[in-house]
Structures are given as C-alpha cells and as structure tokens.
Design an enzyme around this catalytic site. Structure first.
Site, PDB file in Angstrom:
ATOM      1  N   GLY A 264      24.820  -6.261  20.813  1.00 14.75           N
ATOM      2  CA  GLY A 264      23.724  -5.526  21.448  1.00 14.75           C
ATOM      3  C   GLY A 264      23.122  -6.294  22.610  1.00 14.75           C
TER       4      GLY A 264
ATOM      5  CG  HIS B  42      -0.378 -17.591  51.571  1.00 17.15           C
ATOM      6  ND1 HIS B  42       0.921 -17.107  51.510  1.00 17.15           N
ATOM      7  CD2 HIS B  42      -0.314 -18.766  52.251  1.00 17.15           C
ATOM      8  CE1 HIS B  42       1.719 -17.942  52.144  1.00 17.15           C
ATOM      9  NE2 HIS B  42       1.000 -18.959  52.604  1.00 17.15           N
TER      10      HIS B  42
ATOM     11  N   GLY C  13      20.508  -5.402  24.296  1.00 14.99           N
ATOM     12  CA  GLY C  13      19.159  -4.866  24.520  1.00 14.99           C
ATOM     13  C   GLY C  13      18.203  -6.030  24.723  1.00 14.99           C
ATOM     14  CB  VAL C  14      14.488  -6.135  24.753  1.00 19.06           C
ATOM     15  CG1 VAL C  14      13.434  -7.182  25.010  1.00 19.06           C
ATOM     16  CG2 VAL C  14      14.320  -4.944  25.671  1.00 19.06           C
ATOM     17  CB  ILE C  15      15.948  -8.195  20.280  1.00 19.63           C
ATOM     18  CG1 ILE C  15      14.510  -7.648  20.183  1.00 19.63           C
ATOM     19  CG2 ILE C  15      16.198  -9.252  19.206  1.00 19.63           C
ATOM     20  CD1 ILE C  15      14.174  -6.967  18.870  1.00 19.63           C
TER      21      ILE C  15
ATOM     22  CG  ASP D 162       7.402  -1.313  16.327  1.00 20.93           C
ATOM     23  OD1 ASP D 162       6.791  -1.179  17.405  1.00 20.93           O
ATOM     24  OD2 ASP D 162       8.129  -2.300  16.072  1.00 20.93           O
TER      25      ASP D 162
ATOM     26  N   GLY E 165       0.833  -1.195   0.000  1.00 20.72           N
ATOM     27  CA  GLY E 165       0.000   0.000   0.000  1.00 20.72           C
ATOM     28  C   GLY E 165       0.867   1.243   0.000  1.00 20.72           C
TER      29      GLY E 165
ATOM     30  N   GLY F 115      18.964  -2.839  17.526  1.00 19.43           N
ATOM     31  CA  GLY F 115      17.798  -1.972  17.528  1.00 19.43           C
ATOM     32  C   GLY F 115      17.001  -2.097  16.245  1.00 19.43           C
TER      33      GLY F 115
ATOM     34  CB  ALA G   4      20.240  -8.019  18.668  1.00 20.29           C
TER      35      ALA G   4
HETATM   36  P1  FAD Z   1       4.794  -4.790  12.513  1.00 20.26           P
HETATM   37  O1  FAD Z   1       4.460  -5.891  13.446  1.00 20.26           O
HETATM   38  O2  FAD Z   1       6.184  -4.632  12.075  1.00 20.26           O
HETATM   39  O3  FAD Z   1       3.803  -4.913  11.289  1.00 20.26           O
HETATM   40  C1  FAD Z   1       3.853  -4.075  10.184  1.00 20.26           C
HETATM   41  C2  FAD Z   1       3.303  -4.813   8.983  1.00 20.26           C
HETATM   42  O4  FAD Z   1       3.107  -3.869   7.930  1.00 20.26           O
HETATM   43  C3  FAD Z   1       4.238  -5.876   8.422  1.00 20.26           C
HETATM   44  O5  FAD Z   1       3.527  -7.057   8.161  1.00 20.26           O
HETATM   45  C4  FAD Z   1       4.756  -5.254   7.113  1.00 20.26           C
HETATM   46  O6  FAD Z   1       5.051  -6.202   6.106  1.00 20.26           O
HETATM   47  C5  FAD Z   1       3.553  -4.419   6.705  1.00 20.26           C
HETATM   48  N1  FAD Z   1       3.884  -3.319   5.801  1.00 20.26           N
HETATM   49  C6  FAD Z   1       4.849  -2.385   5.950  1.00 20.26           C
HETATM   50  N2  FAD Z   1       4.807  -1.476   4.943  1.00 20.26           N
HETATM   51  C7  FAD Z   1       3.796  -1.868   4.136  1.00 20.26           C
HETATM   52  C8  FAD Z   1       3.255  -1.363   2.926  1.00 20.26           C
HETATM   53  N3  FAD Z   1       3.726  -0.247   2.367  1.00 20.26           N
HETATM   54  N4  FAD Z   1       2.242  -2.035   2.359  1.00 20.26           N
HETATM   55  C9  FAD Z   1       1.743  -3.152   2.918  1.00 20.26           C
HETATM   56  N5  FAD Z   1       2.203  -3.674   4.067  1.00 20.26           N
HETATM   57  C10 FAD Z   1       3.209  -3.038   4.672  1.00 20.26           C
HETATM   58  N6  FAD Z   1       7.182  -6.542  21.449  1.00 20.26           N
HETATM   59  C11 FAD Z   1       6.520  -6.831  22.595  1.00 20.26           C
HETATM   60  O7  FAD Z   1       5.678  -6.039  23.024  1.00 20.26           O
HETATM   61  N7  FAD Z   1       6.771  -7.981  23.287  1.00 20.26           N
HETATM   62  C12 FAD Z   1       7.701  -8.869  22.877  1.00 20.26           C
HETATM   63  O8  FAD Z   1       7.905  -9.903  23.512  1.00 20.26           O
HETATM   64  C13 FAD Z   1       8.401  -8.607  21.680  1.00 20.26           C
HETATM   65  N8  FAD Z   1       9.332  -9.469  21.220  1.00 20.26           N
HETATM   66  C14 FAD Z   1       9.963  -9.208  20.051  1.00 20.26           C
HETATM   67  C15 FAD Z   1      10.923 -10.108  19.609  1.00 20.26           C
HETATM   68  C16 FAD Z   1      11.591  -9.884  18.424  1.00 20.26           C
HETATM   69  C17 FAD Z   1      12.624 -10.885  17.953  1.00 20.26           C
HETATM   70  C18 FAD Z   1      11.269  -8.728  17.656  1.00 20.26           C
HETATM   71  C19 FAD Z   1      11.962  -8.478  16.347  1.00 20.26           C
HETATM   72  C20 FAD Z   1      10.331  -7.818  18.090  1.00 20.26           C
HETATM   73  C21 FAD Z   1       9.673  -8.044  19.299  1.00 20.26           C
HETATM   74  N9  FAD Z   1       8.732  -7.148  19.800  1.00 20.26           N
HETATM   75  C22 FAD Z   1       8.096  -7.412  20.981  1.00 20.26           C
HETATM   76  C23 FAD Z   1       8.388  -5.902  19.087  1.00 20.26           C
HETATM   77  C24 FAD Z   1       7.084  -6.082  18.322  1.00 20.26           C
HETATM   78  O9  FAD Z   1       7.232  -7.130  17.389  1.00 20.26           O
HETATM   79  C25 FAD Z   1       6.717  -4.780  17.620  1.00 20.26           C
HETATM   80  O10 FAD Z   1       6.649  -3.732  18.570  1.00 20.26           O
HETATM   81  C26 FAD Z   1       5.372  -4.895  16.921  1.00 20.26           C
HETATM   82  O11 FAD Z   1       5.375  -5.931  15.966  1.00 20.26           O
HETATM   83  C27 FAD Z   1       5.007  -3.568  16.223  1.00 20.26           C
HETATM   84  O12 FAD Z   1       3.781  -3.714  15.597  1.00 20.26           O
HETATM   85  P2  FAD Z   1       3.415  -2.862  14.295  1.00 20.26           P
HETATM   86  O13 FAD Z   1       2.027  -3.281  13.945  1.00 20.26           O
HETATM   87  O14 FAD Z   1       3.681  -1.431  14.508  1.00 20.26           O
HETATM   88  O15 FAD Z   1       4.419  -3.339  13.160  1.00 20.26           O
HETATM   89  P1  AMP Z   2      17.880  -2.227  21.711  1.00 21.60           P
HETATM   90  O1  AMP Z   2      17.762  -0.897  21.013  1.00 21.60           O
HETATM   91  O2  AMP Z   2      17.205  -2.288  23.073  1.00 21.60           O
HETATM   92  O3  AMP Z   2      17.483  -3.383  20.843  1.00 21.60           O
HETATM   93  O4  AMP Z   2      19.420  -2.424  22.037  1.00 21.60           O
HETATM   94  C1  AMP Z   2      20.412  -2.424  21.060  1.00 21.60           C
HETATM   95  C2  AMP Z   2      21.763  -2.312  21.753  1.00 21.60           C
HETATM   96  O5  AMP Z   2      22.796  -2.468  20.789  1.00 21.60           O
HETATM   97  C3  AMP Z   2      22.001  -0.970  22.438  1.00 21.60           C
HETATM   98  O6  AMP Z   2      22.238  -1.189  23.804  1.00 21.60           O
HETATM   99  C4  AMP Z   2      23.235  -0.405  21.723  1.00 21.60           C
HETATM  100  O7  AMP Z   2      24.113   0.261  22.616  1.00 21.60           O
HETATM  101  C5  AMP Z   2      23.913  -1.665  21.180  1.00 21.60           C
HETATM  102  N1  AMP Z   2      24.793  -1.407  20.018  1.00 21.60           N
HETATM  103  C6  AMP Z   2      24.534  -0.656  18.909  1.00 21.60           C
HETATM  104  N2  AMP Z   2      25.592  -0.658  18.044  1.00 21.60           N
HETATM  105  C7  AMP Z   2      26.558  -1.441  18.605  1.00 21.60           C
HETATM  106  C8  AMP Z   2      27.888  -1.873  18.220  1.00 21.60           C
HETATM  107  N3  AMP Z   2      28.454  -1.477  17.072  1.00 21.60           N
HETATM  108  N4  AMP Z   2      28.578  -2.682  19.066  1.00 21.60           N
HETATM  109  C9  AMP Z   2      28.033  -3.116  20.224  1.00 21.60           C
HETATM  110  N5  AMP Z   2      26.790  -2.743  20.650  1.00 21.60           N
HETATM  111  C10 AMP Z   2      26.049  -1.931  19.863  1.00 21.60           C
END
Ligand code: FAD
Ligand code: AMP
Length: 483
Positions: A188, A455, A190-192, A323, A122, A282, A280
C-alpha cells in the site's frame, strides 16, 4: 442506583476526548469510556492518534529525517559530522516518552475539566443507556442525556498477508520494530505506507512498496503526485505501481525468517523476498461490541456509523464522530466533529466545513493540500486559473538547502475564489494552514497576493503562487499577460 450523566462519550481518541472536554467546558456532566491499554496493560487515553498513529509516527519521522540529514545533508552546508549511527532503543524510548507525556496530558485535562474517565468497554443500549464493562470490576448500566460514539478505526487486514507477531505487521507493529530490517516490504502506497516506508528507509532498510493501483496518490493533485513519486524514488524507495499482492509465505526459522511476497503486475506473477512486511492497505470503522441490536443506530453500506451532516445518528440524542463516520480518516477532522457535536448538545450552532479539511503526508518533502485538484476541476468543467511557484527559487528554501517541490494555487476563472492549494515541500504541513484559513474566509487569489508575507520565508512561495494566478509573480518570468 444508575449513574447519570448529561453526556457519555465512548472512545477517547481525538474525536472523543475533544467532545468530552468541550462538553465539560460547557457545563455538562460528562463521562468518557475508553478501553485502550498501553504495552504494560495500563489504561491510556488518546486513542490511535496519540498511542499508535499520528504522534509516534511523527516522532520516528522527525528522528529518522534528522538522521538522514546528518548522514547526507550537512556536508553541503559545511558541517562535518564523521560517521553517524543510530541507537534504535533510544529512538524508540524517546517516542514512548512523547506518547506518554501527551496521553498523560489528556488525563490531566479530563481531571481539570471534570470529565470522568472510565477505563473499560462501552456499549450503547436502547434509551440512551450505556453498558460499561470496566477492565476490572462488575458491569454497570449508565444513563445518559446524550451519547457520543467515537470508537475510531482499525487497520484493514487482507487474506494474502495475514499478520504474524513480528514479521508481517500492521502500522502499530511497524512503529515497534526492535531492529532495522535489512529488506522491508510495504503493501500500500497510501499515506501510512509512505510514511512508515520513509522512516525505515531512512534508518537503512531497503524498502519496496507494492501498490495495486497504477496511479500514485490518486487523491492528490496529479502534478504534485508525479513530482513526489520521482523524489521519493530518488530517496531509494522502490515504489512498484500496478502491483497487487496476492500471497505471502514465511520461510526459515527464528531470527532468519523471511517473507516471500507474491504479487501480480502487468507482466504476470512476481515475487519479492523481504525480512519484514508492513500491511498498510487502509483502515476500517471499528464497531465491534459497540451497539446493542435495539439501540437505534444504523450502519451505512461500508460499515461506518450512519450520520447526517451534523453527526447525528438515527437514534435521537446519539451522535457519532471521527474515523467511525464518513469522511477522511484524519485526527483534525475527528476533533472538529467532536467539538461541533458538544456545542450542538449545548444549544450552539456550529458546523464543520468539510470543504476545507487539509490532507498531509509527512514524507520529506511533505505533501499537503486543501480543496480540489486540477484533475477534479477539469473533470467538472469549471473554468479555473493556475499559479505555481517552485521552492528552487525561494530565498529561504535556498538558504536552508531544502528546495524540492512547489506550491500550486487553483482559483475560479470568473471570481478568482481559491478552489484548491497543493504544496510539495519542506514544512508543507505548516504552510497549508495559511491556505485553509484563506479558503475558510472565501479568499480570492488576489486577496493572498495583496497580503504581506515575511521575508525570507517558505510562505512567500504561497504568496508568489497566488500572484501567479493572474500572472503577477515577481520572481518568475511569466508569459501570462499582466492585468
Ligand atoms: P481513535 O483515535 O481510533 O480512538 C478511538 C478510541 O476508542 C480508541 O482508544 C479505542 O480503544 C476506543 N474504543 C473503541 N470502541 C470502544 C468501546 N466499545 N468502548 C470503549 N472504548 C472504545 N491522522 C492525522 O490527521 N494526521 C496524521 O499524521 C496521522 N497519522 C497516522 C499515522 C498512523 C500510523 C495511523 C494508524 C493513523 C494516523 N492518522 C493520522 C489517523 C488518526 O490516527 C485517526 O484519524 C484518529 O485517531 C481518529 O480519531 P478517533 O477519535 O475517531 O478514533
Ligand atoms: P490508504 O487507504 O491511503 O491507507 O492506502 C492503502 C493503499 O493500499 C491503497 O492505495 C490501495 O490501493 C492499496 N492496496 C490495497 N490492497 C492491496 C494489495 N493487495 N496489494 C497492493 N496494494 C494494495
């Protein structure tokens, strides 16, 4: 003839599919366009979260945790297992089934609610028109009363570690390894990075996590982050802080390929050799091909779609959620924004409370929090009281042989209003909901203290930490004067 809809949603991740379903529930004719394809090239709904994020990562986290428990955790309970081994193919297939079930569920929900699912790309044009390019078929121009943009995010790539097919991978590739790597690097902490590092570490990889920052989890409460670091290191994760990756080189051929990762720390240039490397570092908003130049939607300085507090863009009747807009990149934040916008389009007046977005890291123990940290409150100079309670003296945690971590409640010194709750412990992801509800209702620590908790439960640790704010915790000797 141009097809017309009250609402067209672009993106069917958590933000987009929630928005679309809620619009349809409210009687608006709704279409949702998504371009994601599964491994077999079939259109899938659910976005990153269902296909390559939250759900598959939790399927592997839960499976690998059970494996680790079976290996190291059951003998103390008097359960003998003999040798435990993994069948990675079965583990991966089950993950795939979970994903398939849930993404198929979204398709059913769309059908049941009357949302028209359109598989393809889209693009927003001027005048609330949307150019729809199906995966197979001719381009169509659709007309919308309102447009909701929910295109999500994609992993950040860094020049020192360009992705290759299966050796240097992003989070998606890391959910699909065909074998457990012997040595795994993660860039990284971070969470992921921590979640994926935990999965493969539990399954047998030697994991080294390289993090550029000196501080571990700077967004979490300092005490919780400090304790979590010790616990995760104790599990064998080699977390190196102050280690900025500056290069990577693939050596060898075929199955024998390895990656030499170069990083800088206080002592200078260092190298580590691994068999697989996960990048990972970000995620970034994904807007490629989304906007025609004259559509009226603007980006902010970091590339996110610019919106106000109500997720309205600069173009009238065009909204953006999830996001791709400011705020934490979390599925539940995305969902709530999607629902808010749908309801606003239908004339209702909901708001998203950005002060009570819970954060969770699904390591073991889990790390979860809501509201502000102790270091943030100190920096702002606001007087506060603290109550903490360790799981090591919680009856249920002891019974379950899962006693690591603590609960920490921060409350305003004058009003006792809860300002933040931080949990490191088993099921912290579930426990934090109680704190979110309390904060949503502006509860005081005393309100939680006066509430009856079943409890024996892990939740009692939250009760005791809340009581501890005024020095009333029963199961802890407290030097604070009782009031
Ligand atoms: P998305 O889920 O990214 O969906 C966007 C969709 O839009 C996709 O299907 C994409 O293909 C589609 N799209 C994009 N542009 C277009 C276009 N022009 N036309 C048609 N379609 C399009 N969050 C949590 O809260 N809890 C978790 O435990 C968690 N674990 C995660 C683990 C991993 C490994 C990762 C990568 C992310 C995780 N997240 C988690 C983050 C979470 O996945 C995102 O915050 C969430 O998916 C965002 O939702 P969204 O709808 O904004 O985007
Ligand atoms: P998040 O944004 O929570 O997924 O975390 C990503 C993490 O990657 C952050 O804590 C950053 O500081 C780290 N990071 C980004 N670039 C680098 C790099 N070149 N080397 C090591 N860590 C990095």
């Amino acid at each position: 003839m141009t097809d017309k809809y009250d609402v067209i949603v672009i993106g069917a991740g958590p933000a987009g599919y929630h928005a679309a379903i809620r619009c349809a529930q409210l009687g608006l004719s709704t279409a949702c366009i998504d371009k994601s394809l599964d491994g077999g090239g079939k259109p899938v709904l659910g976005g990153t979260c269902l296909n390559w994020g939250c759900i598959p990562s939790k399927a592997l986290l839960d499976a690998s945790h059970k494996f680790a428990e079976a290996q190291h955790g059951l003998a103390a309970l008097g359960i003998r297992t003999g040798e435990v081994s993994i069948d990675l193919d079965v583990m991966m297939a089950r993950k795939g089934e979970v994903v398939k079930g849930l993404t198929g569920g979204i398709a059913q929900l769309f059908q049941g609610n009357g949302v028209k699912a359109l598989a393809g790309s889209g693009k927003l044009l001027a005048g609330r028109q949307v150019e729809f390019t199906p995966h197979d078929g001719a381009v169509q121009i659709l007309q919308a009363g309102h447009v909701i943009l929910a295109p999500g995010s994609v992993p950040v790539e860094i020049p020192p570690a360009p992705l290759t097919d299966d050796i240097i991978v992003d989070s998606k590739g890391a959910l699909e390894f065909a074998a457990v790597p012997k040595r795994l690097g993660v860039i990284g902490a971070g969470v992921i990075g921590l979640e994926l590092g935990s999965v493969w570490g539990r399954l047998g990889a030697e994991v080294v996590v390289l993090e550029a920052l000196e501080e571990f989890l700077p967004m979490a409460d300092e005490r919780i982050a400090r304790d979590a670091l010790k616990i995760l290191q104790g599990q064998g994760l080699d977390i190196r802080l102050g280690a900025r990756v500056t290069g990577s080189e693939i050596r060898g051929k075929g199955a024998k390929r390895t990656v030499t990762v170069t990083y800088q720390d206080k002592s200078g240039e260092q190298h580590v050799e691994v068999d697989r490397l996960i990048v990972a570092v970000g995620r970034r908003p994904y807007t490629e091909g989304l906007l025609a130049p004259d559509c009226g939607v603007n980006l902010d300085e970091r590339g996110f779609l610019y919106v106000n507090d109500l997720c309205a863009t600069d173009a009238p009747h065009v909204y953006a959620v999830g996001d791709v807009v400011r705020g934490p990149m979390l599925a539940h934040k995305a969902m709530e924004e999607g629902v808010m916008v749908a309801e606003r389009i239908a004339g209702k007046k909901p708001l998203v409370n950005y002060d009570t977005v819970p954060s969770v890291i699904y390591t073991h123990p889990e790390i979860a929090w809501v509201g502000r940290t102790e270091q943030q409150l100190k920096a702002s100079g606001e007087p506060f009281n603290v109550g903490t309670f360790p799981f090591s003296v919680n009856g249920r945690a002891l019974a379950a042989h899962d006693t690591q971590g603590l609960v920490k409640v921060l409350a305003d010194a004058a009003t006792d209003r809860i300002l933040g709750v931080h949990i490191l412990g088993a099921q912290a992801s579930e426990l934090i909901a109680q704190a979110v509800i309390a904060m949503e209702f502006d509860a005081s620590a005393e309100d939680l203290g006066l509430t009856m908790f079943a409890h024996p439960t892990l939740s009692e640790a939250l009760h005791e930490a809340a009581l501890g704010v005024a020095g009333h915790a029963i199961h802890m000797v407290n030097r604070k004067k009782r009031k």
